[in-house]
Design a protein around this motif. Structure first.
Motif, PDB file in Angstrom:
ATOM      1  N   ILE A   1     -11.526 -32.879 -30.111  1.00 32.70           N
ATOM      2  CA  ILE A   1     -12.331 -33.943 -30.419  1.00 32.70           C
ATOM      3  C   ILE A   1     -13.923 -33.589 -29.644  1.00 32.70           C
ATOM      4  O   ILE A   1     -13.917 -32.837 -28.741  1.00 32.70           O
ATOM      5  CB  ILE A   1     -12.068 -35.539 -29.095  1.00 32.70           C
ATOM      6  N   GLU A   2     -14.864 -33.811 -30.754  1.00 37.12           N
ATOM      7  CA  GLU A   2     -16.092 -33.510 -30.115  1.00 37.12           C
ATOM      8  C   GLU A   2     -16.742 -33.922 -29.204  1.00 37.12           C
ATOM      9  O   GLU A   2     -16.475 -35.540 -28.183  1.00 37.12           O
ATOM     10  CB  GLU A   2     -17.630 -34.070 -30.880  1.00 37.12           C
ATOM     11  N   PRO A   3     -17.333 -33.367 -27.687  1.00 40.25           N
ATOM     12  CA  PRO A   3     -17.644 -33.789 -27.023  1.00 40.25           C
ATOM     13  C   PRO A   3     -18.929 -35.076 -26.808  1.00 40.25           C
ATOM     14  O   PRO A   3     -19.643 -35.438 -27.278  1.00 40.25           O
ATOM     15  CB  PRO A   3     -18.672 -32.716 -26.244  1.00 40.25           C
ATOM     16  N   TYR A   4     -18.897 -36.277 -25.402  1.00 37.11           N
ATOM     17  CA  TYR A   4     -19.672 -37.443 -25.586  1.00 37.11           C
ATOM     18  C   TYR A   4     -20.353 -37.356 -24.924  1.00 37.11           C
ATOM     19  O   TYR A   4     -19.470 -36.816 -23.793  1.00 37.11           O
ATOM     20  CB  TYR A   4     -18.446 -38.978 -26.093  1.00 37.11           C
ATOM     21  N   VAL A   5     -21.430 -37.132 -25.025  1.00 34.12           N
ATOM     22  CA  VAL A   5     -22.839 -37.590 -24.285  1.00 34.12           C
ATOM     23  C   VAL A   5     -23.235 -38.726 -23.147  1.00 34.12           C
ATOM     24  O   VAL A   5     -23.276 -39.598 -23.957  1.00 34.12           O
ATOM     25  CB  VAL A   5     -23.960 -36.227 -24.404  1.00 34.12           C
ATOM     26  N   ALA A   6     -22.858 -39.479 -22.646  1.00 33.25           N
ATOM     27  CA  ALA A   6     -22.877 -40.227 -21.376  1.00 33.25           C
ATOM     28  C   ALA A   6     -23.841 -39.917 -20.890  1.00 33.25           C
ATOM     29  O   ALA A   6     -23.599 -39.506 -20.123  1.00 33.25           O
ATOM     30  CB  ALA A   6     -21.815 -41.235 -21.170  1.00 33.25           C
ATOM     31  N   SER A   7     -24.622 -40.914 -20.594  1.00 32.63           N
ATOM     32  CA  SER A   7     -26.147 -40.396 -20.312  1.00 32.63           C
ATOM     33  C   SER A   7     -26.281 -39.073 -19.412  1.00 32.63           C
ATOM     34  O   SER A   7     -26.413 -38.392 -20.914  1.00 32.63           O
ATOM     35  CB  SER A   7     -26.244 -41.506 -18.527  1.00 32.63           C
ATOM     36  N   ASN A   8     -26.253 -38.492 -18.725  1.00 31.37           N
ATOM     37  CA  ASN A   8     -26.530 -36.289 -19.152  1.00 31.37           C
ATOM     38  C   ASN A   8     -24.999 -36.172 -18.480  1.00 31.37           C
ATOM     39  O   ASN A   8     -24.730 -34.824 -17.840  1.00 31.37           O
ATOM     40  CB  ASN A   8     -27.489 -36.698 -18.097  1.00 31.37           C
ATOM     41  N   GLU A   9     -23.927 -37.123 -18.796  1.00 30.12           N
ATOM     42  CA  GLU A   9     -22.929 -36.092 -18.467  1.00 30.12           C
ATOM     43  C   GLU A   9     -21.440 -36.323 -20.147  1.00 30.12           C
ATOM     44  O   GLU A   9     -21.654 -36.577 -20.212  1.00 30.12           O
ATOM     45  CB  GLU A   9     -22.018 -37.530 -17.417  1.00 30.12           C
ATOM     46  N   ILE A  10     -20.996 -35.055 -19.606  1.00 35.88           N
ATOM     47  CA  ILE A  10     -20.463 -34.710 -21.013  1.00 35.88           C
ATOM     48  C   ILE A  10     -19.360 -35.151 -20.463  1.00 35.88           C
ATOM     49  O   ILE A  10     -18.532 -34.488 -19.667  1.00 35.88           O
ATOM     50  CB  ILE A  10     -21.194 -33.233 -21.823  1.00 35.88           C
ATOM     51  N   ILE A  11     -18.837 -36.513 -21.223  1.00 31.00           N
ATOM     52  CA  ILE A  11     -16.868 -36.193 -21.565  1.00 31.00           C
ATOM     53  C   ILE A  11     -16.261 -35.696 -22.522  1.00 31.00           C
ATOM     54  O   ILE A  11     -15.825 -36.286 -23.592  1.00 31.00           O
ATOM     55  CB  ILE A  11     -16.868 -38.343 -21.893  1.00 31.00           C
TER      56      ILE A  11
END
Lengths: 226, 311
Positions: free
Chosen positions: B108-118
């Motif tokens: 899964i491509e990393p999801y960037v939520a605010s400044n956190e990479i999930i």
């Protein structure tokens, strides 16, 4: 008679109206559309007549002083909890902890009460037309609990000086609760309470349960534990 | 705290109103659980040979259609996708195990939520023939809007509003927990022996997604049902083996079940008319249903199993 529509004015609106009582103000109230909401008619401090048309949620009539509250429906947890005086009459069933910690007054439940009816009661009189659930009369300190039907497990567990009267079957007595002799003064009390409640039952059919007084009295054999 | 609610419709003509009837029930329980909310909705049973998956991913822009196309090409199967916010309902004729393996293995491509990479995997929140599970952090209103639940029809629905106690406020920790084909569970209370039961179930090959106590209760039922027990038998054993305070509402393919622990201090109320059966933590959630005033209303007994629609 003043009509309070809970759907329109909410629980706060209803209770504010019941608290704003001055001399010569309206004493008779009808609460419509209670919708199972909590804390209806709590904290009344005046000799009012309150009729609630429908089912109520938790703590209805809690802390009541002087008022007569008639509930045309079922009541949720803790109806009449901590009542000081007055009269609460439930036409239907009640959920757990009916009359919990109530110091005085009279609570009548025409239907069944669920678990922990009269838990820690401190002087209230309770008449239940049907049966009560488990752990009823738990740590009951004073007052009378009259049960016209059956009582489930652990009746009167850790009871102090309240009287429990049961007409039907008791599935199991709680710790330190024993059957006791029904003396003439007890029969007279049962008759009086049944008559006031309007529930029809033969006062001689009831057995009495109370404290063996082994749990709450200090026993010198246990000295080392302290 | 936490609030649980269930509604089972007896009359088929009411089914188009299921989402609308259930809305005030779930909303009324917001004050018991503002942290997250979820529902298990039973509708549109798939054809024989097909399976319906409820999938969730943290990224609201996740490319579900692409996933569906890749899956169909890779496994040579039919796939249909319906997207609802962070969830998607995937219907396929492929084997359930193959789908699970595929979803577990894909990058899964990393999801960037605010400044956190999930880096989050896709989670399978439910599967079966008719169950659809939607759950998310936030209020019942947010959940209802995000998943367009007001318009939904169906045969029955169960829901939960969560006040987190035993584990974190996350979508994965939200209820309902899927516990087997078309089965799910919502819980009010807390279990005290969930760690030891989790370890025992892990030895039986059950995989857990969270540290949540409710997931253990769900997994316990899955294990029992997988071993050939009926729902009633599984619940009878659950009363014996699970320690703690609980009122469970269990959704099944054709109805729902309610069970309370032997002490029964977590509230519950049941109501029934000729049109519906409803369960709720508090009566005020049921009070909004048409006909509630004259319904038969009672409190479920401790250690007693109530089942509608099943058996």
């Amino acid at each position: 008679m003043a009509i309070l529509n809970l759907k329109k004015i909410g629980v706060s609106g209803v209770n504010s109206a019941l608290h704003k009582i001055v001399e010569n103000s309206e004493k008779d109230f009808e609460i419509r559309n209670p919708q199972g909401q909590h804390s209806i008619a709590c904290g009344i401090n005046a000799p009012l007549n309150v009729e609630i048309k429908g089912h109520v949620g938790f703590y209805c009539g809690g802390m009541n002083k002087y008022a007569k509250i008639l509930i045309h429906g079922h009541a949720g947890v803790g109806v009449g909890e901590n009542m000081m005086s007055g009269y609460i009459h439930v036409k239907g069933d009640t959920s757990e902890s009916a009359g919990a910690t109530a110091h005085g007054g009279f609570l009548v439940i025409e239907g069944n009460a669920s678990s922990r009816c009269g838990i820690s009661m401190k002087g209230v009189d309770i008449v239940v037309g049907g049966s009560v659930g488990h752990m009823s009369g738990f740590m009951a300190q004073s007052g009378n609990l009259v049960i016209c039907g059956d009582a489930k497990d652990a009746l009167g567990d850790s009871i102090y000086e309240a009287n429990i009267f049961v007409r039907g079957e008791v599935s199991e007595l709680g710790a330190d609760c024993i059957e006791k002799e029904v003396r003439p003064e007890h029969s007279a009390k049962i008759s009086k309470l049944l008559k006031s409640s309007g529930i029809n039952a033969n006062p001689t059919d009831f057995r009495r349960y109370g404290s063996a007084r082994q749990l709450y009295n200090f026993d010198v054999d246990n000295f080392e534990s302290y | 705290m936490c609030g649980i609610v269930g509604l089972y419709l007896k009359k088929p003509e009411l089914q188009i109103q299921l989402g609308k009837l259930f809305k005030p029930m779930l909303f009324e329980m917001r004050s018991r659980g503002p942290d997250s909310a979820g529902v298990a909705l039973y509708r549109d049973q798939v054809k024989p040979g097909q399976t319906k998956f409820s999938l969730a991913h943290i990224d609201p822009n996740f490319l579900w259609k692409k996933l569906g196309n890749d899956l169909a090409a890779s496994l040579q199967c039919d796939v249909s996708i319906k997207v609802f916010g962070t969830h998607c309902i995937l219907i396929t004729n492929a084997q359930e195990d193959l789908i699970k393996k595929y979803l577990d293995a894909i990058k899964i491509e990393p999801y960037v939520a605010s400044n956190e990479i999930i880096y989050k995997k896709i989670s399978i929140v439910g599967s079966g023939k008719s169950i659809e599970i939607f759950k998310e952090t936030g209020s019942p209103k947010k959940v209802y809007e995000q998943f367009n639940l007001t318009q939904s029809s169906g045969t029955h629905i169960i829901g939960h509003t969560r006040m987190a106690t035993e584990s974190a406020v996350t979508t994965a920790g939200s209820h309902p927990f899927a516990t087997g084909e078309d089965l799910c569970l919502v819980h009010n209370g807390s279990l005290s022996n969930h760690n030891i039961i989790r370890r025992n179930l892990e030895r039986e090959g059950i995989i857990f997604q969270t540290e949540n106590d409710t997931e253990v209760a769900g997994a316990y039922l899955t294990w029992k049902l997988r071993s050939g027990y009926t729902l009633r038998e599984a619940l009878e054993d659950a009363i014996r083996d699970l320690d703690g305070f609980y009122t469970f509402c269990i959704g099944t393919k054709s109805g729902f079940a309610v069970v309370r622990d032997p002490i029964a201090c977590k509230h519950a109320v049941l109501a029934e008319t000729d049109k519906w059966v409803a369960m709720a933590t508090e009566f005020r959630a049921i009070a909004k249903l048409p006909g509630a005033e004259n319904a038969e209303i009672w409190e479920p007994e401790p250690s007693t199993i109530y089942i509608w629609g099943e058996e």
